[in-house]
Design an enzyme around this catalytic site. Structure first.
Site, PDB file in Angstrom:
ATOM      1  N   CYS A 174      18.094 -37.706  65.722  1.00  0.00           N
ATOM      2  CA  CYS A 174      18.070 -37.850  64.263  1.00  0.00           C
ATOM      3  C   CYS A 174      17.833 -39.300  63.866  1.00  0.00           C
ATOM      4  CB  CYS A 174      19.352 -37.312  63.661  1.00  0.00           C
ATOM      5  SG  CYS A 174      20.819 -37.957  64.480  1.00  0.00           S
ATOM      6  N   GLU A 211       9.899 -36.466  58.616  1.00  0.00           N
ATOM      7  CA  GLU A 211      10.568 -36.694  59.894  1.00  0.00           C
ATOM      8  C   GLU A 211       9.794 -35.956  60.983  1.00  0.00           C
ATOM      9  OE1 GLU A 211      14.304 -34.634  60.691  1.00  0.00           O
ATOM     10  OE2 GLU A 211      14.993 -36.381  61.795  1.00  0.00           O
TER      11      GLU A 211
HETATM   12  P1  NAD Z   1      18.202 -26.588  61.649  1.00  0.00           P
HETATM   13  O1  NAD Z   1      18.668 -27.068  60.321  1.00  0.00           O
HETATM   14  O2  NAD Z   1      16.993 -25.740  61.720  1.00  0.00           O
HETATM   15  O3  NAD Z   1      19.328 -25.755  62.407  1.00  0.00           O
HETATM   16  C1  NAD Z   1      20.596 -26.313  62.670  1.00  0.00           C
HETATM   17  C2  NAD Z   1      21.619 -25.202  62.755  1.00  0.00           C
HETATM   18  O4  NAD Z   1      21.743 -24.551  61.491  1.00  0.00           O
HETATM   19  C3  NAD Z   1      21.296 -24.103  63.765  1.00  0.00           C
HETATM   20  O5  NAD Z   1      22.499 -23.754  64.425  1.00  0.00           O
HETATM   21  C4  NAD Z   1      20.792 -22.971  62.869  1.00  0.00           C
HETATM   22  O6  NAD Z   1      20.966 -21.686  63.443  1.00  0.00           O
HETATM   23  C5  NAD Z   1      21.656 -23.146  61.648  1.00  0.00           C
HETATM   24  N1  NAD Z   1      21.099 -22.605  60.400  1.00  0.00           N
HETATM   25  C6  NAD Z   1      19.795 -22.489  60.050  1.00  0.00           C
HETATM   26  N2  NAD Z   1      19.690 -22.020  58.787  1.00  0.00           N
HETATM   27  C7  NAD Z   1      20.951 -21.848  58.323  1.00  0.00           C
HETATM   28  C8  NAD Z   1      21.506 -21.444  57.076  1.00  0.00           C
HETATM   29  N3  NAD Z   1      20.738 -21.121  56.037  1.00  0.00           N
HETATM   30  N4  NAD Z   1      22.847 -21.425  56.943  1.00  0.00           N
HETATM   31  C9  NAD Z   1      23.646 -21.810  57.962  1.00  0.00           C
HETATM   32  N5  NAD Z   1      23.187 -22.203  59.165  1.00  0.00           N
HETATM   33  C10 NAD Z   1      21.854 -22.239  59.347  1.00  0.00           C
HETATM   34  O7  NAD Z   1      18.052 -27.923  62.512  1.00  0.00           O
HETATM   35  P2  NAD Z   1      17.468 -28.073  63.980  1.00  0.00           P
HETATM   36  O8  NAD Z   1      15.990 -27.874  63.894  1.00  0.00           O
HETATM   37  O9  NAD Z   1      18.279 -27.262  64.913  1.00  0.00           O
HETATM   38  O10 NAD Z   1      17.794 -29.599  64.295  1.00  0.00           O
HETATM   39  C11 NAD Z   1      16.915 -30.649  64.047  1.00  0.00           C
HETATM   40  C12 NAD Z   1      17.336 -31.398  62.805  1.00  0.00           C
HETATM   41  O11 NAD Z   1      18.680 -31.849  62.935  1.00  0.00           O
HETATM   42  C13 NAD Z   1      16.517 -32.645  62.565  1.00  0.00           C
HETATM   43  O12 NAD Z   1      16.190 -32.752  61.205  1.00  0.00           O
HETATM   44  C14 NAD Z   1      17.461 -33.769  62.955  1.00  0.00           C
HETATM   45  O13 NAD Z   1      17.193 -34.996  62.363  1.00  0.00           O
HETATM   46  C15 NAD Z   1      18.772 -33.205  62.544  1.00  0.00           C
HETATM   47  N6  NAD Z   1      19.866 -33.866  63.248  1.00  0.00           N
HETATM   48  C16 NAD Z   1      20.706 -34.691  62.540  1.00  0.00           C
HETATM   49  C17 NAD Z   1      21.719 -35.375  63.174  1.00  0.00           C
HETATM   50  C18 NAD Z   1      22.662 -36.279  62.431  1.00  0.00           C
HETATM   51  O14 NAD Z   1      23.732 -36.564  62.922  1.00  0.00           O
HETATM   52  N7  NAD Z   1      22.320 -36.759  61.249  1.00  0.00           N
HETATM   53  C19 NAD Z   1      21.896 -35.212  64.538  1.00  0.00           C
HETATM   54  C20 NAD Z   1      21.034 -34.374  65.229  1.00  0.00           C
HETATM   55  C21 NAD Z   1      20.022 -33.692  64.561  1.00  0.00           C
END
Ligand code: NAD
Length: 470
Positions: free
Chosen positions: A276, A373
Protein backbone atom coordinates in the site's frame (compact mmCIF):
# COMPACT_ATOMS: atom_id res chain seq x y z
CA UNK A 1 -12.36 -31.09 0.13
CA UNK A 2 -9.89 -28.83 1.83
CA UNK A 3 -7.08 -29.45 4.28
CA UNK A 4 -7.50 -26.11 6.06
CA UNK A 5 -10.37 -25.23 8.38
CA UNK A 6 -12.03 -22.16 9.74
CA UNK A 7 -11.84 -21.59 13.48
CA UNK A 8 -15.20 -20.89 15.12
CA UNK A 9 -15.57 -20.96 18.90
CA UNK A 10 -12.15 -22.59 19.23
CA UNK A 11 -13.12 -25.50 16.95
CA UNK A 12 -11.94 -26.35 13.45
CA UNK A 13 -14.88 -26.06 11.05
CA UNK A 14 -15.23 -27.01 7.41
CA UNK A 15 -17.98 -25.37 5.36
CA UNK A 16 -20.82 -26.77 3.23
CA UNK A 17 -18.87 -25.76 0.11
CA UNK A 18 -15.34 -24.72 -0.80
CA UNK A 19 -13.83 -22.27 -3.25
CA UNK A 20 -10.70 -22.54 -5.37
CA UNK A 21 -7.41 -20.84 -4.53
CA UNK A 22 -5.03 -20.13 -7.42
CA UNK A 23 -1.24 -20.22 -7.28
CA UNK A 24 -0.28 -16.99 -9.10
CA UNK A 25 3.08 -18.46 -10.15
CA UNK A 26 1.28 -21.05 -12.30
CA UNK A 27 -2.16 -19.51 -12.79
CA UNK A 28 -3.65 -22.87 -11.80
CA UNK A 29 -5.91 -23.83 -8.91
CA UNK A 30 -3.69 -25.34 -6.25
CA UNK A 31 -6.05 -25.80 -3.31
CA UNK A 32 -9.49 -25.17 -1.86
CA UNK A 33 -10.71 -23.13 1.10
CA UNK A 34 -13.94 -23.31 3.11
CA UNK A 35 -16.72 -21.02 1.90
CA UNK A 36 -18.32 -19.84 5.15
CA UNK A 37 -22.12 -20.04 5.18
CA UNK A 38 -24.31 -17.35 6.67
CA UNK A 39 -25.21 -19.65 9.58
CA UNK A 40 -21.55 -20.24 10.27
CA UNK A 41 -20.87 -16.51 10.25
CA UNK A 42 -23.70 -16.07 12.78
CA UNK A 43 -22.12 -18.82 14.89
CA UNK A 44 -18.75 -17.06 14.72
CA UNK A 45 -20.22 -13.72 15.85
CA UNK A 46 -22.24 -15.50 18.53
CA UNK A 47 -19.08 -17.21 19.83
CA UNK A 48 -17.22 -13.89 19.83
CA UNK A 49 -20.08 -12.17 21.70
CA UNK A 50 -20.18 -14.93 24.32
CA UNK A 51 -16.40 -14.85 24.77
CA UNK A 52 -16.62 -11.10 25.29
CA UNK A 53 -19.59 -10.88 27.64
CA UNK A 54 -19.73 -14.32 29.21
CA UNK A 55 -16.10 -14.95 30.19
CA UNK A 56 -13.36 -13.13 32.09
CA UNK A 57 -11.47 -12.29 28.86
CA UNK A 58 -12.44 -8.62 28.68
CA UNK A 59 -11.62 -8.07 32.37
CA UNK A 60 -8.42 -10.08 32.77
CA UNK A 61 -5.64 -8.00 31.27
CA UNK A 62 -2.85 -10.24 32.62
CA UNK A 63 -4.40 -13.31 30.96
CA UNK A 64 -4.71 -11.45 27.67
CA UNK A 65 -1.05 -10.39 27.77
CA UNK A 66 0.02 -13.95 28.54
CA UNK A 67 -2.13 -15.31 25.70
CA UNK A 68 -0.70 -12.81 23.21
CA UNK A 69 2.86 -13.57 24.30
CA UNK A 70 2.22 -17.28 23.85
CA UNK A 71 0.53 -16.58 20.50
CA UNK A 72 3.63 -14.70 19.37
CA UNK A 73 5.91 -17.62 20.29
CA UNK A 74 3.65 -20.15 18.58
CA UNK A 75 3.52 -18.14 15.36
CA UNK A 76 7.29 -17.77 15.28
CA UNK A 77 7.68 -21.51 15.81
CA UNK A 78 5.20 -22.17 12.98
CA UNK A 79 6.94 -19.88 10.44
CA UNK A 80 8.31 -22.80 8.42
CA UNK A 81 4.82 -24.31 8.21
CA UNK A 82 2.88 -21.14 7.35
CA UNK A 83 5.42 -19.54 4.95
CA UNK A 84 5.16 -22.12 2.10
CA UNK A 85 1.37 -21.87 2.24
CA UNK A 86 1.71 -18.11 1.92
CA UNK A 87 4.07 -18.49 -1.06
CA UNK A 88 1.73 -20.89 -2.84
CA UNK A 89 -1.25 -18.54 -2.68
CA UNK A 90 0.36 -15.08 -2.58
CA UNK A 91 3.41 -15.59 -4.80
CA UNK A 92 6.10 -13.83 -2.77
CA UNK A 93 9.55 -15.39 -2.31
CA UNK A 94 9.88 -17.89 0.53
CA UNK A 95 12.36 -15.70 2.44
CA UNK A 96 9.89 -12.79 2.32
CA UNK A 97 7.03 -15.06 3.36
CA UNK A 98 9.06 -16.31 6.32
CA UNK A 99 9.87 -12.70 7.25
CA UNK A 100 6.18 -11.88 7.04
CA UNK A 101 5.23 -14.65 9.48
CA UNK A 102 8.05 -13.64 11.82
CA UNK A 103 6.86 -10.06 11.51
CA UNK A 104 3.39 -11.13 12.62
CA UNK A 105 4.97 -12.81 15.64
CA UNK A 106 6.93 -9.63 16.39
CA UNK A 107 3.77 -7.52 16.19
CA UNK A 108 1.92 -9.85 18.57
CA UNK A 109 4.83 -9.66 21.02
CA UNK A 110 4.86 -5.87 20.84
CA UNK A 111 1.15 -5.73 21.67
CA UNK A 112 1.50 -8.27 24.48
CA UNK A 113 3.69 -5.65 26.20
CA UNK A 114 2.06 -2.35 25.24
CA UNK A 115 0.51 -0.31 28.05
CA UNK A 116 -3.20 0.35 27.84
CA UNK A 117 -3.44 4.14 28.05
CA UNK A 118 -4.80 5.50 31.31
CA UNK A 119 -4.46 9.15 32.24
CA UNK A 120 -5.30 11.20 35.32
CA UNK A 121 -6.83 14.44 34.05
CA UNK A 122 -7.88 16.01 37.35
CA UNK A 123 -6.72 15.49 40.92
CA UNK A 124 -7.74 18.42 43.13
CA UNK A 125 -10.16 19.46 45.88
CA UNK A 126 -13.17 19.13 43.61
CA UNK A 127 -12.61 15.75 42.02
CA UNK A 128 -10.41 12.93 40.92
CA UNK A 129 -10.89 12.15 37.24
CA UNK A 130 -9.11 9.82 34.90
CA UNK A 131 -9.57 8.58 31.35
CA UNK A 132 -9.50 4.85 30.85
CA UNK A 133 -9.98 2.82 27.70
CA UNK A 134 -12.66 0.16 27.68
CA UNK A 135 -12.94 -2.57 25.06
CA UNK A 136 -15.69 -2.18 22.47
CA UNK A 137 -16.98 -5.72 22.17
CA UNK A 138 -16.77 -7.76 19.00
CA UNK A 139 -14.58 -6.50 16.16
CA UNK A 140 -15.07 -7.53 12.53
CA UNK A 141 -11.71 -7.57 10.74
CA UNK A 142 -11.24 -7.82 6.95
CA UNK A 143 -7.83 -8.10 5.28
CA UNK A 144 -6.37 -7.93 1.73
CA UNK A 145 -4.12 -10.27 -0.25
CA UNK A 146 -0.74 -8.55 -0.25
CA UNK A 147 0.39 -9.26 3.35
CA UNK A 148 -2.37 -11.51 4.70
CA UNK A 149 -0.53 -12.85 7.74
CA UNK A 150 1.17 -9.63 8.76
CA UNK A 151 -1.91 -7.45 8.35
CA UNK A 152 -4.03 -9.91 10.34
CA UNK A 153 -1.58 -9.55 13.25
CA UNK A 154 -1.87 -5.74 13.07
CA UNK A 155 -5.54 -6.18 13.93
CA UNK A 156 -5.47 -9.22 16.23
CA UNK A 157 -2.76 -7.83 18.54
CA UNK A 158 -4.31 -4.52 19.57
CA UNK A 159 -7.95 -5.65 19.41
CA UNK A 160 -7.33 -8.57 21.74
CA UNK A 161 -4.99 -6.71 24.09
CA UNK A 162 -7.73 -4.11 24.55
CA UNK A 163 -10.12 -6.89 25.64
CA UNK A 164 -12.22 -7.28 22.51
CA UNK A 165 -13.00 -10.47 20.66
CA UNK A 166 -12.89 -10.82 16.88
CA UNK A 167 -14.22 -12.39 13.72
CA UNK A 168 -11.63 -12.06 10.95
CA UNK A 169 -11.95 -12.71 7.23
CA UNK A 170 -8.93 -12.88 4.90
CA UNK A 171 -9.09 -12.11 1.18
CA UNK A 172 -10.55 -14.91 -0.94
CA UNK A 173 -7.30 -14.78 -2.95
CA UNK A 174 -5.13 -15.64 0.07
CA UNK A 175 -7.29 -17.37 2.70
CA UNK A 176 -5.19 -20.39 3.56
CA UNK A 177 -2.21 -18.77 5.29
CA UNK A 178 -4.60 -16.87 7.60
CA UNK A 179 -6.58 -20.05 8.35
CA UNK A 180 -3.34 -21.76 9.27
CA UNK A 181 -2.40 -18.78 11.42
CA UNK A 182 -5.76 -19.09 13.19
CA UNK A 183 -5.17 -22.77 13.82
CA UNK A 184 -1.84 -21.95 15.46
CA UNK A 185 -3.34 -19.10 17.51
CA UNK A 186 -6.20 -21.31 18.72
CA UNK A 187 -3.69 -23.06 20.97
CA UNK A 188 -3.08 -19.85 22.87
CA UNK A 189 -6.49 -18.16 22.83
CA UNK A 190 -9.67 -19.13 24.69
CA UNK A 191 -12.57 -20.36 22.47
CA UNK A 192 -14.49 -17.59 20.72
CA UNK A 193 -11.87 -14.90 21.25
CA UNK A 194 -10.57 -15.12 17.68
CA UNK A 195 -12.80 -16.66 15.01
CA UNK A 196 -11.49 -16.83 11.46
CA UNK A 197 -13.84 -17.45 8.54
CA UNK A 198 -13.10 -17.57 4.82
CA UNK A 199 -15.18 -16.61 1.83
CA UNK A 200 -15.69 -14.03 -0.87
CA UNK A 201 -16.62 -10.36 -0.89
CA UNK A 202 -20.23 -11.29 -0.09
CA UNK A 203 -19.07 -12.70 3.26
CA UNK A 204 -17.38 -9.35 3.91
CA UNK A 205 -20.68 -7.58 3.20
CA UNK A 206 -22.51 -9.89 5.64
CA UNK A 207 -19.90 -9.07 8.27
CA UNK A 208 -20.14 -5.31 7.92
CA UNK A 209 -23.96 -5.33 8.08
CA UNK A 210 -24.12 -7.86 10.93
CA UNK A 211 -25.70 -6.56 14.15
CA UNK A 212 -23.04 -7.98 16.53
CA UNK A 213 -19.74 -6.20 15.74
CA UNK A 214 -19.23 -2.76 17.24
CA UNK A 215 -16.21 -2.02 15.09
CA UNK A 216 -14.95 -2.84 11.62
CA UNK A 217 -11.22 -2.87 11.04
CA UNK A 218 -10.56 -2.98 7.32
CA UNK A 219 -7.45 -3.01 5.16
CA UNK A 220 -7.99 -2.96 1.43
CA UNK A 221 -8.86 -0.75 -1.50
CA UNK A 222 -10.42 2.70 -1.49
CA UNK A 223 -13.65 1.64 -3.27
CA UNK A 224 -14.26 -1.19 -0.77
CA UNK A 225 -13.37 1.17 2.10
CA UNK A 226 -16.12 3.55 0.96
CA UNK A 227 -18.63 0.69 0.83
CA UNK A 228 -17.64 -0.32 4.34
CA UNK A 229 -17.97 3.20 5.70
CA UNK A 230 -21.50 3.29 4.26
CA UNK A 231 -22.33 -0.17 5.65
CA UNK A 232 -21.12 0.89 9.11
CA UNK A 233 -23.14 4.10 9.22
CA UNK A 234 -26.68 2.83 10.01
CA UNK A 235 -25.47 1.10 13.19
CA UNK A 236 -22.76 3.70 13.90
CA UNK A 237 -20.15 0.97 14.01
CA UNK A 238 -16.68 2.38 14.52
CA UNK A 239 -14.31 1.97 11.60
CA UNK A 240 -10.61 1.93 10.98
CA UNK A 241 -9.94 2.03 7.25
CA UNK A 242 -6.43 1.39 5.94
CA UNK A 243 -6.79 1.99 2.23
CA UNK A 244 -4.73 2.51 -0.87
CA UNK A 245 -1.91 4.91 -1.59
CA UNK A 246 -0.22 6.67 -4.48
CA UNK A 247 3.00 7.50 -2.68
CA UNK A 248 5.40 10.02 -4.16
CA UNK A 249 9.14 9.85 -3.57
CA UNK A 250 10.97 13.09 -4.33
CA UNK A 251 14.71 13.05 -5.04
CA UNK A 252 16.44 16.38 -4.35
CA UNK A 253 19.21 17.65 -6.63
CA UNK A 254 22.12 16.62 -4.35
CA UNK A 255 21.24 12.91 -4.48
CA UNK A 256 23.81 10.47 -5.83
CA UNK A 257 21.70 8.18 -8.04
CA UNK A 258 24.00 5.19 -7.48
CA UNK A 259 23.68 5.55 -3.71
CA UNK A 260 19.86 5.48 -3.65
CA UNK A 261 19.04 3.10 -6.51
CA UNK A 262 18.72 -0.05 -4.42
CA UNK A 263 16.52 1.59 -1.79
CA UNK A 264 14.29 3.22 -4.39
CA UNK A 265 14.06 -0.07 -6.29
CA UNK A 266 12.95 -1.94 -3.17
CA UNK A 267 10.62 0.88 -2.14
CA UNK A 268 8.83 0.58 -5.48
CA UNK A 269 9.20 -3.08 -6.48
CA UNK A 270 9.40 -5.14 -3.29
CA UNK A 271 6.49 -7.60 -3.04
CA UNK A 272 6.18 -6.92 -6.79
CA UNK A 273 4.97 -3.40 -6.03
CA UNK A 274 1.98 -4.73 -4.11
CA UNK A 275 2.51 -2.66 -0.98
CA UNK A 276 0.00 0.00 0.00
CA UNK A 277 2.83 2.39 0.86
CA UNK A 278 5.18 1.47 -2.01
CA UNK A 279 6.72 4.27 -4.08
CA UNK A 280 4.20 4.74 -6.89
CA UNK A 281 5.50 7.97 -8.41
CA UNK A 282 9.17 9.02 -8.47
CA UNK A 283 9.86 12.76 -8.86
CA UNK A 284 13.39 13.51 -10.06
CA UNK A 285 15.11 16.86 -10.84
CA UNK A 286 15.54 17.34 -14.59
CA UNK A 287 19.34 17.29 -14.32
CA UNK A 288 19.33 13.88 -12.65
CA UNK A 289 16.51 12.31 -14.66
CA UNK A 290 18.51 10.30 -17.18
CA UNK A 291 21.05 8.99 -14.66
CA UNK A 292 18.32 7.92 -12.24
CA UNK A 293 16.32 6.21 -14.96
CA UNK A 294 19.38 4.40 -16.28
CA UNK A 295 20.38 3.09 -12.84
CA UNK A 296 16.87 2.11 -11.84
CA UNK A 297 16.11 0.44 -15.17
CA UNK A 298 19.33 -1.59 -14.93
CA UNK A 299 18.44 -2.72 -11.43
CA UNK A 300 14.87 -3.61 -12.38
CA UNK A 301 16.00 -5.50 -15.49
CA UNK A 302 18.41 -7.56 -13.37
CA UNK A 303 15.74 -8.60 -10.83
CA UNK A 304 15.19 -12.35 -10.79
CA UNK A 305 11.51 -13.15 -11.32
CA UNK A 306 10.15 -16.56 -10.50
CA UNK A 307 8.10 -18.91 -8.40
CA UNK A 308 8.56 -17.88 -4.78
CA UNK A 309 9.68 -21.40 -3.90
CA UNK A 310 12.65 -21.22 -6.32
CA UNK A 311 15.86 -20.23 -4.53
CA UNK A 312 17.09 -16.81 -5.55
CA UNK A 313 13.72 -15.44 -6.62
CA UNK A 314 13.56 -11.71 -5.89
CA UNK A 315 10.15 -10.86 -7.31
CA UNK A 316 7.18 -13.17 -7.51
CA UNK A 317 4.16 -12.83 -9.79
CA UNK A 318 1.35 -10.32 -9.46
CA UNK A 319 -1.02 -11.95 -7.01
CA UNK A 320 -4.15 -12.42 -9.13
CA UNK A 321 -5.36 -12.23 -12.70
CA UNK A 322 -7.55 -9.08 -12.42
CA UNK A 323 -4.64 -7.20 -10.84
CA UNK A 324 -2.23 -8.58 -13.47
CA UNK A 325 -4.54 -7.33 -16.22
CA UNK A 326 -5.00 -3.99 -14.50
CA UNK A 327 -1.25 -3.33 -14.22
CA UNK A 328 -0.76 -4.34 -17.86
CA UNK A 329 -3.62 -2.04 -18.84
CA UNK A 330 -2.16 0.94 -16.97
CA UNK A 331 1.26 0.47 -18.60
CA UNK A 332 -0.30 0.06 -22.06
CA UNK A 333 -2.40 3.19 -21.48
CA UNK A 334 0.71 5.17 -20.49
CA UNK A 335 2.65 3.98 -23.55
CA UNK A 336 -0.30 4.77 -25.83
CA UNK A 337 -0.23 8.28 -24.30
CA UNK A 338 3.43 8.82 -25.22
CA UNK A 339 5.36 7.29 -22.29
CA UNK A 340 8.23 4.89 -22.93
CA UNK A 341 9.40 1.85 -21.01
CA UNK A 342 13.04 2.28 -20.02
CA UNK A 343 12.80 -1.36 -19.09
CA UNK A 344 9.95 -3.87 -19.04
CA UNK A 345 6.57 -2.79 -20.36
CA UNK A 346 5.03 -6.20 -20.98
CA UNK A 347 3.91 -9.39 -19.29
CA UNK A 348 6.34 -12.29 -19.14
CA UNK A 349 5.36 -15.04 -21.59
CA UNK A 350 4.42 -18.34 -20.04
CA UNK A 351 2.21 -19.49 -17.20
CA UNK A 352 1.49 -17.42 -14.12
CA UNK A 353 0.85 -13.72 -13.60
CA UNK A 354 4.41 -12.49 -14.11
CA UNK A 355 4.94 -8.94 -15.31
CA UNK A 356 8.32 -7.48 -16.25
CA UNK A 357 9.52 -4.90 -13.70
CA UNK A 358 8.80 -1.70 -15.57
CA UNK A 359 10.30 1.79 -15.35
CA UNK A 360 8.32 4.35 -17.34
CA UNK A 361 9.56 7.71 -18.58
CA UNK A 362 7.50 10.48 -20.10
CA UNK A 363 4.26 9.70 -18.27
CA UNK A 364 2.57 12.78 -16.87
CA UNK A 365 -0.16 13.73 -14.45
CA UNK A 366 -3.46 13.08 -16.17
CA UNK A 367 -2.36 9.61 -17.22
CA UNK A 368 -3.87 6.75 -15.24
CA UNK A 369 -0.60 5.24 -14.05
CA UNK A 370 0.35 8.52 -12.41
CA UNK A 371 -3.08 9.44 -11.03
CA UNK A 372 -4.26 5.99 -9.88
CA UNK A 373 -2.77 3.38 -7.59
CA UNK A 374 -1.03 0.85 -9.86
CA UNK A 375 -0.22 -1.63 -7.04
CA UNK A 376 2.19 -3.57 -9.19
CA UNK A 377 5.75 -3.66 -10.60
CA UNK A 378 5.57 -0.53 -12.77
CA UNK A 379 6.99 2.83 -11.73
CA UNK A 380 6.60 6.16 -13.55
CA UNK A 381 9.60 8.51 -13.22
CA UNK A 382 8.55 12.17 -13.51
CA UNK A 383 10.98 15.05 -13.90
CA UNK A 384 10.53 18.38 -12.11
CA UNK A 385 12.15 21.84 -12.27
CA UNK A 386 11.89 23.18 -8.71
CA UNK A 387 11.09 21.72 -5.34
CA UNK A 388 7.88 23.71 -4.79
CA UNK A 389 6.55 22.30 -8.04
CA UNK A 390 7.51 18.75 -6.97
CA UNK A 391 5.75 19.13 -3.62
CA UNK A 392 2.58 20.48 -5.14
CA UNK A 393 2.50 17.69 -7.75
CA UNK A 394 3.16 15.08 -5.04
CA UNK A 395 0.25 16.47 -3.01
CA UNK A 396 -2.16 16.87 -5.95
CA UNK A 397 -3.91 13.56 -5.34
CA UNK A 398 -6.85 12.16 -3.42
CA UNK A 399 -4.48 9.72 -1.72
CA UNK A 400 -2.38 10.52 1.34
CA UNK A 401 -0.84 7.35 2.71
CA UNK A 402 2.87 8.14 2.80
CA UNK A 403 5.73 9.76 0.91
CA UNK A 404 9.47 10.32 1.03
CA UNK A 405 12.17 12.87 0.26
CA UNK A 406 15.76 11.90 -0.52
CA UNK A 407 18.86 14.06 -0.14
CA UNK A 408 22.49 14.01 0.97
CA UNK A 409 21.33 16.57 3.56
CA UNK A 410 18.67 15.00 5.82
CA UNK A 411 17.65 18.37 7.28
CA UNK A 412 17.01 19.79 3.84
CA UNK A 413 15.01 16.70 2.92
CA UNK A 414 13.15 16.87 6.24
CA UNK A 415 12.00 20.42 5.54
CA UNK A 416 10.52 19.25 2.23
CA UNK A 417 9.06 16.04 3.72
CA UNK A 418 7.23 18.12 6.35
CA UNK A 419 5.17 19.59 3.51
CA UNK A 420 3.85 16.25 2.25
CA UNK A 421 0.14 15.70 2.93
CA UNK A 422 0.24 12.11 4.13
CA UNK A 423 0.25 9.81 7.15
CA UNK A 424 3.98 9.01 7.10
CA UNK A 425 6.73 11.21 5.64
CA UNK A 426 10.09 9.48 5.39
CA UNK A 427 13.53 10.95 4.77
CA UNK A 428 15.99 8.74 2.86
CA UNK A 429 13.73 5.71 3.38
CA UNK A 430 10.41 4.35 2.15
CA UNK A 431 8.21 1.59 3.62
CA UNK A 432 10.10 1.79 6.93
CA UNK A 433 7.39 0.51 9.27
CA UNK A 434 7.31 -0.68 12.88
CA UNK A 435 4.68 -1.67 15.43
CA UNK A 436 5.42 1.49 17.43
CA UNK A 437 4.60 3.83 14.50
CA UNK A 438 0.99 4.83 13.92
CA UNK A 439 0.26 3.88 10.32
CA UNK A 440 -2.61 5.35 8.38
CA UNK A 441 -3.50 7.73 5.64
CA UNK A 442 -5.01 11.14 5.12
CA UNK A 443 -7.65 11.93 2.47
CA UNK A 444 -8.84 8.76 0.67
CA UNK A 445 -6.04 6.64 2.11
CA UNK A 446 -8.07 5.93 5.19
CA UNK A 447 -9.65 6.81 8.48
CA UNK A 448 -7.71 6.30 11.71
CA UNK A 449 -4.39 4.55 12.24
CA UNK A 450 -3.08 1.15 13.20
CA UNK A 451 -0.14 0.35 15.52
CA UNK A 452 1.39 2.01 18.54
CA UNK A 453 -0.71 3.34 21.40
CA UNK A 454 -2.77 5.30 18.86
CA UNK A 455 -3.79 2.14 17.04
CA UNK A 456 -4.52 0.39 20.32
CA UNK A 457 -6.77 3.26 21.43
CA UNK A 458 -8.84 2.83 18.26
CA UNK A 459 -10.01 -0.55 19.57
CA UNK A 460 -11.36 1.09 22.72
CA UNK A 461 -13.94 3.56 23.88
CA UNK A 462 -12.58 6.29 26.14
CA UNK A 463 -14.36 6.48 29.48
CA UNK A 464 -14.01 9.28 32.00
CA UNK A 465 -14.08 8.02 35.58
CA UNK A 466 -14.97 10.95 37.80
CA UNK A 467 -15.20 10.91 41.58
CA UNK A 468 -16.43 14.06 43.26
CA UNK A 469 -14.55 15.23 46.34
CA UNK A 470 -16.63 18.22 47.32
P1 NAD B 1 -10.19 -5.21 -1.68
O1 NAD B 1 -10.74 -3.94 -1.15
O2 NAD B 1 -10.63 -5.68 -3.01
O3 NAD B 1 -10.46 -6.43 -0.71
C1 NAD B 1 -10.03 -6.41 0.63
C2 NAD B 1 -10.93 -7.29 1.46
O4 NAD B 1 -12.26 -6.76 1.48
C3 NAD B 1 -11.07 -8.73 0.97
O5 NAD B 1 -11.05 -9.58 2.10
C4 NAD B 1 -12.44 -8.72 0.29
O6 NAD B 1 -13.05 -9.99 0.25
C5 NAD B 1 -13.20 -7.76 1.17
N1 NAD B 1 -14.35 -7.10 0.53
C6 NAD B 1 -14.50 -6.77 -0.77
N2 NAD B 1 -15.66 -6.09 -0.95
C7 NAD B 1 -16.24 -5.98 0.27
C8 NAD B 1 -17.42 -5.34 0.75
N3 NAD B 1 -18.24 -4.68 -0.06
N4 NAD B 1 -17.69 -5.40 2.07
C9 NAD B 1 -16.83 -6.01 2.92
N5 NAD B 1 -15.70 -6.63 2.53
C10 NAD B 1 -15.40 -6.61 1.22
O7 NAD B 1 -8.60 -5.00 -1.62
P2 NAD B 1 -7.47 -5.96 -2.17
O8 NAD B 1 -7.49 -5.87 -3.66
O9 NAD B 1 -7.58 -7.27 -1.50
O10 NAD B 1 -6.16 -5.26 -1.60
C11 NAD B 1 -5.42 -4.31 -2.30
C12 NAD B 1 -5.71 -2.93 -1.76
O11 NAD B 1 -5.45 -2.88 -0.36
C13 NAD B 1 -4.83 -1.86 -2.37
O12 NAD B 1 -5.58 -0.72 -2.68
C14 NAD B 1 -3.84 -1.54 -1.26
O13 NAD B 1 -3.27 -0.28 -1.33
C15 NAD B 1 -4.69 -1.73 -0.06
N6 NAD B 1 -3.88 -1.96 1.13
C16 NAD B 1 -3.82 -0.98 2.09
C17 NAD B 1 -3.02 -1.13 3.20
C18 NAD B 1 -2.93 -0.08 4.28
O14 NAD B 1 -2.53 -0.39 5.38
N7 NAD B 1 -3.29 1.16 4.02
C19 NAD B 1 -2.28 -2.29 3.35
C20 NAD B 1 -2.36 -3.26 2.36
C21 NAD B 1 -3.18 -3.08 1.26
Amino acid sequence: MTDVSMIIDGERRTAPTTFAVVNPATGAVHAQAPDCSRDQLDAAFDAAARAFAGTTWSRDEAARRAALAQASALVRAAADRIAPVLVAEQGKPLAAATMEVRGASYWLKYFSRLELPREVIQDDDRAFAEVVHRPMGVVAAITPWNFPVMLASWKIGPALLAGNTMVLKPSPYTPRSTLLLAEVLAEALPPGVLNVVSGGDELGRWMTSHPVPRKISFTGSVPTGKHIAAAAAPDLKRVTLELGGNDAAILLDDVDPAAVTEKIFLGAFDNSGQICSAIKRLYVPEALHDDVVEALAARAAAAKLGDGMEPGTELGPIQNRPQFERVGGLVADAIAGGAKAATGGAPVEGPGFFYQPTVLVGATEGSRIVDEEQFGPALPVLSYRDVDEAVSRANATSFGLSGSVWSADPDRAGAVADRLECGTAWVNAHVALGPHQPFGGSKWSGIGVENGPWGLASYTEAQVRYRARS
